[in-house]
Enzyme design. Structure first.
Site, PDB file in Angstrom:
ATOM      1  CE  LYS A  65      64.697 -68.359  99.758  1.00 50.77           C
ATOM      2  NZ  LYS A  65      65.855 -68.785  98.718  1.00 50.77           N
ATOM      3  CE1 TYR A 109      67.456 -65.045 102.460  1.00 51.87           C
ATOM      4  CE2 TYR A 109      66.520 -65.558 104.528  1.00 51.87           C
ATOM      5  CZ  TYR A 109      66.948 -66.034 103.300  1.00 51.87           C
ATOM      6  OH  TYR A 109      66.791 -67.441 103.081  1.00 51.87           O
ATOM      7  CB  SER A 121      77.592 -75.958  91.237  1.00 54.71           C
ATOM      8  OG  SER A 121      77.498 -74.978  92.311  1.00 54.71           O
TER       9      SER A 121
END
Length: 413
Positions: free
Chosen positions: A172, A168, A19
């Site tokens: 990832k 994180y 989006s």
């Protein structure tokens, strides 16, 4: 920039998080070939701080020459992903390409990362990538040139990329491990690769992390769209690669990368997880942005106190209204001590000692680095990335502190 050749015409791309940002840029690049794009993202209604919805993205894709199917999808939800895949196959007859772009980021240490954030990052980055790939693979196997492309980094095991944000990095790297495993599992049938930018990319997430001032150090999302386009046109035999955007585009004949820069000619902020050492990068950026050093004749006798004198001068009702945060600074080194800035209560305040109200953010760093940050010689983003700056509390409020630093630079501190 890389020109469209029509090679994705008629192909169906299933893109998570399409989006806005990089996901949408890849969608628009494919749409210019006449591709079909499934926009699998959560944003169905306008967000107050983030631009774009699945429906506005669909309009842009149609305007670019493609066909769009907007689907409300939380990639952690198996039912939502499954329904979107089924709808895509029903509407377009199959799926040829999957781009796992959806991702969550939270750059805090182990003790400062709530399990809710850990679960969010693992759920979106790792589980969402695995789930989306798993549900699309049966349809990819029917395609003539199927691809899975994960927007994830090379698996660099240098501890520097773990110590400041272990959760994180784990999340990832989970996306990258999907590439490593699935590329071998489906070798000869599906191309599975990872794409990662050489430099920071100007996205809403980057601005939230580094403030609006970081944009001039970034490249535009177009470079990732062009790199993805180059990869997705390659045969199934091109698989198991961890590709840097700049490298693949050089092989495509791109020589002028200034066209991708937000501010051509300005030094760029390298992205996480690459071989460059964060400390070296920090020094390079400081060298470029440093203001002239004060001479011994005009050096302040109490540099921290002088900085807070300037801080008091730039506090205004507008700053307080736009910030609404209380900050403490735990300084070590030559000018050790505790200082605070209150940009939340009454007319605001700043000074030494603990704040009169509970702090929303605590920043810990060496007093020398504090001085550099507030005089424009050290960017907060690089201080944080290199571990010089430790942050506890509300990260969104921590980011707002950069506005205070910008005001102080205007005051010619």
């Amino acid at each position: 920039m890389l020109q469209n050749t029509g090679k994705l015409s008629g192909s169906t791309l299933f893109i998570t998080g399409a989006s806005r940002g990089i996901g949408k840029a890849i969608a628009l690049k494919a749409a210019r070939d006449g591709a079909n794009v499934v926009i699998a993202a959560k944003t169905a209604e306008t967000h107050p701080k983030l631009p774009g919805t699945i429906y506005t993205a669909a309009e842009e894709i149609a305007a670019a020459g493609g066909k769009a199917l907007p689907c409300i999808v939380d990639v952690r939800d198996e039912k939502q992903v499954s329904e979107a895949v089924e709808n895509a196959v029903q509407k377009f007859g199959g799926i040829d390409i999957v781009v796992n772009n959806a991702s969550a980021i939270n750059l805090t240490g182990t003790l400062d990362t709530p399990m809710k954030k850990v679960d969010l990052m693992l759920g979106i980055n790792l589980r969402g990538t695995y789930l989306t790939s798993k549900l699309c693979i049966p349809h990819l196997l029917k395609s003539k040139n199927p691809h899975i492309l994960n927007l994830s980094p090379p698996l660099n095991l240098n501890p520097i990329w773990f110590k400041n944000h272990t959760a994180y990095t784990m999340a990832k790297y989970g996306m990258s491990m999907c590439v490593l495993g699935m590329a071998e599992e489906f070798r000869g049938s599906i191309a599975v690769n990872a794409l990662w930018p050489r430099t920071a990319i100007q996205t809403a997430a980057m601005e939230m992390l580094g403030g609006s001032g970081v944009a001039k150090r970034c490249r535009k999302v177009d470079i990732m769209a062009d790199a993805a386009y180059a990869i997705l046109g390659k045969p199934v035999s091109y698989t198991g690669h961890f590709i840097i955007d700049e490298d693949v585009l050089m092989k495509e004949g791109i020589k002028d990368f200034d066209v991708y820069a937000v501010q051509p000619g300005h030094p760029l902020l390298p992205d996480f997880f690459l071989d460059e050492d964060p400390e070296t990068l920090k020094e390079q950026l400081q060298d470029h942005d440093a203001t002239p050093e004060k001479t011994s004749a005009d050096a302040p006798s109490s540099p921290i106190a002088d900085i807070f004198t300037v801080i008091k001068g730039v506090i205004s009702p507008e700053v307080i209204k736009s910030t609404q945060g209380v900050y403490t600074f735990q300084l070590s080194g030559e000018h050790a001590g505790v200082w605070y800035i209150d940009l939340k209560n009454g007319a605001g305040a700043a000074g030494s000692g603990e704040p009169p109200a509970k702090a929303d953010v605590e920043m810990s760093l060496n007093s020398e680095d504090f001085i550099k940050m507030f005089t424009g010689k050290l960017k907060p983003t690089m201080a944080f990335m290199s571990g010089k700056l430790k942050i506890k509390g509300d990260m969104s409020l921590a980011i707002k502190m950069e506005k205070m630093m910008a005001l102080m630079n205007k005051s010619k501190l």
